[in-house]
Write a protein that holds these residues in place. Structure first.
Motif, PDB file in Angstrom:
ATOM      1  N   UNK A  40       3.469  61.412  22.477  1.00 29.92           N
ATOM      2  CA  UNK A  40       3.807  60.009  22.707  1.00 29.92           C
ATOM      3  C   UNK A  40       2.591  59.271  23.240  1.00 29.92           C
ATOM      4  N   UNK A  41       2.641  57.962  23.086  1.00 29.63           N
ATOM      5  CA  UNK A  41       1.528  57.136  23.519  1.00 29.63           C
ATOM      6  C   UNK A  41       2.064  55.813  24.052  1.00 29.63           C
ATOM      7  N   UNK A  42       1.170  54.913  24.332  1.00 27.20           N
ATOM      8  CA  UNK A  42       1.477  53.618  24.917  1.00 27.20           C
ATOM      9  C   UNK A  42       2.147  52.681  23.908  1.00 27.20           C
ATOM     10  N   UNK A  43       2.960  51.769  24.426  1.00 30.86           N
ATOM     11  CA  UNK A  43       3.516  50.643  23.665  1.00 30.86           C
ATOM     12  C   UNK A  43       4.456  51.045  22.527  1.00 30.86           C
ATOM     13  N   UNK A  44       5.204  52.107  22.711  1.00 29.47           N
ATOM     14  CA  UNK A  44       6.165  52.494  21.693  1.00 29.47           C
ATOM     15  C   UNK A  44       5.606  53.334  20.562  1.00 29.47           C
ATOM     16  N   UNK A  45       4.359  53.793  20.703  1.00 29.01           N
ATOM     17  CA  UNK A  45       3.740  54.604  19.663  1.00 29.01           C
ATOM     18  C   UNK A  45       3.982  56.079  19.922  1.00 29.01           C
ATOM     19  N   UNK A  46       4.145  56.837  18.852  1.00 29.80           N
ATOM     20  CA  UNK A  46       4.242  58.288  18.932  1.00 29.80           C
ATOM     21  C   UNK A  46       3.686  58.886  17.657  1.00 29.80           C
ATOM     22  N   UNK A  47       3.395  60.172  17.729  1.00 32.01           N
ATOM     23  CA  UNK A  47       3.032  60.938  16.532  1.00 32.01           C
ATOM     24  C   UNK A  47       4.079  62.017  16.368  1.00 32.01           C
ATOM     25  N   UNK A  48       4.574  62.160  15.146  1.00 25.46           N
ATOM     26  CA  UNK A  48       5.556  63.211  14.887  1.00 25.46           C
ATOM     27  C   UNK A  48       4.850  64.556  14.780  1.00 25.46           C
ATOM     28  N   UNK A  49       5.601  65.599  14.526  1.00 19.08           N
ATOM     29  CA  UNK A  49       5.033  66.954  14.498  1.00 19.08           C
ATOM     30  C   UNK A  49       4.023  67.156  13.371  1.00 19.08           C
ATOM     31  N   UNK A  50       3.996  66.241  12.406  1.00 17.52           N
ATOM     32  CA  UNK A  50       3.041  66.333  11.304  1.00 17.52           C
ATOM     33  C   UNK A  50       1.783  65.501  11.562  1.00 17.52           C
ATOM     34  N   UNK A  51       1.795  64.705  12.645  1.00 19.50           N
ATOM     35  CA  UNK A  51       0.653  63.862  12.974  1.00 19.50           C
ATOM     36  C   UNK A  51       0.753  62.446  12.460  1.00 19.50           C
ATOM     37  N   UNK A  52       1.901  62.087  11.866  1.00 20.33           N
ATOM     38  CA  UNK A  52       2.087  60.723  11.377  1.00 20.33           C
ATOM     39  C   UNK A  52       2.452  59.810  12.543  1.00 20.33           C
ATOM     40  N   UNK A  53       1.808  58.649  12.624  1.00 18.86           N
ATOM     41  CA  UNK A  53       2.043  57.696  13.707  1.00 18.86           C
ATOM     42  C   UNK A  53       3.215  56.775  13.385  1.00 18.86           C
ATOM     43  N   UNK A  54       4.028  56.559  14.405  1.00 18.16           N
ATOM     44  CA  UNK A  54       5.197  55.679  14.324  1.00 18.16           C
ATOM     45  C   UNK A  54       5.176  54.736  15.515  1.00 18.16           C
ATOM     46  N   UNK A  55       5.634  53.515  15.327  1.00 14.17           N
ATOM     47  CA  UNK A  55       5.904  52.625  16.449  1.00 14.17           C
ATOM     48  C   UNK A  55       7.388  52.305  16.409  1.00 14.17           C
ATOM     49  N   UNK A  56       8.079  52.641  17.488  1.00 12.51           N
ATOM     50  CA  UNK A  56       9.518  52.464  17.595  1.00 12.51           C
ATOM     51  C   UNK A  56       9.742  51.196  18.417  1.00 12.51           C
ATOM     52  N   UNK A  57      10.199  50.133  17.757  1.00 12.19           N
ATOM     53  CA  UNK A  57      10.239  48.811  18.369  1.00 12.19           C
ATOM     54  C   UNK A  57      11.652  48.232  18.360  1.00 12.19           C
ATOM     55  N   UNK A  58      12.188  47.919  19.529  1.00 14.23           N
ATOM     56  CA  UNK A  58      13.481  47.243  19.547  1.00 14.23           C
ATOM     57  C   UNK A  58      13.327  45.795  19.076  1.00 14.23           C
TER      58      UNK A  58
END
Length: 98
Positions: A40-58
């Motif tokens: 996980x990272x700042x501002x709603x960012x994460x990387x899944x187990x494959x290394x793909x970046x996602x931003x989860x935003x309400x």
């Protein structure tokens, strides 16, 4: 469809997916599932187990950030920058000046 180009073509933040979430329950569910085995990272960012970046935003966060009152939007942005997983209640509190 996603293709694996092999180890010479790793995922980077140059390719990422943003998810528009209806509510906190959806944020929490996606956050838990997608970050499992990743990071996980700042501002709603994460990387899944494959290394793909996602931003989860309400969706509420986007709406608050687009408020025509710059002071409200700035308070929300300041709160958001301190978060990892985005929390609508905390953002709403900042939006309301509490």
């Amino acid at each position: 469809l996603a293709l694996n180009g092999g180890p010479q073509f790793p995922f980077t933040e140059a390719v990422s997916l943003a998810v528009d979430c209806a509510d906190q329950a959806e944020v929490d569910s996606l956050w838990t599932r997608l970050s499992a085995g990743g990071s996980t990272s700042q501002c709603g960012w994460l990387k899944d187990r494959f290394g793909l970046s996602w931003q989860i935003v309400p969706r509420a966060a986007v709406e608050m950030l687009q408020d025509p009152d710059p002071a409200r939007a700035q308070r929300v942005m300041s709160a958001l920058l301190k978060m990892t997983k985005l929390d609508i209640a905390v953002l709403r509190s900042a939006y309301d000046g509490k």
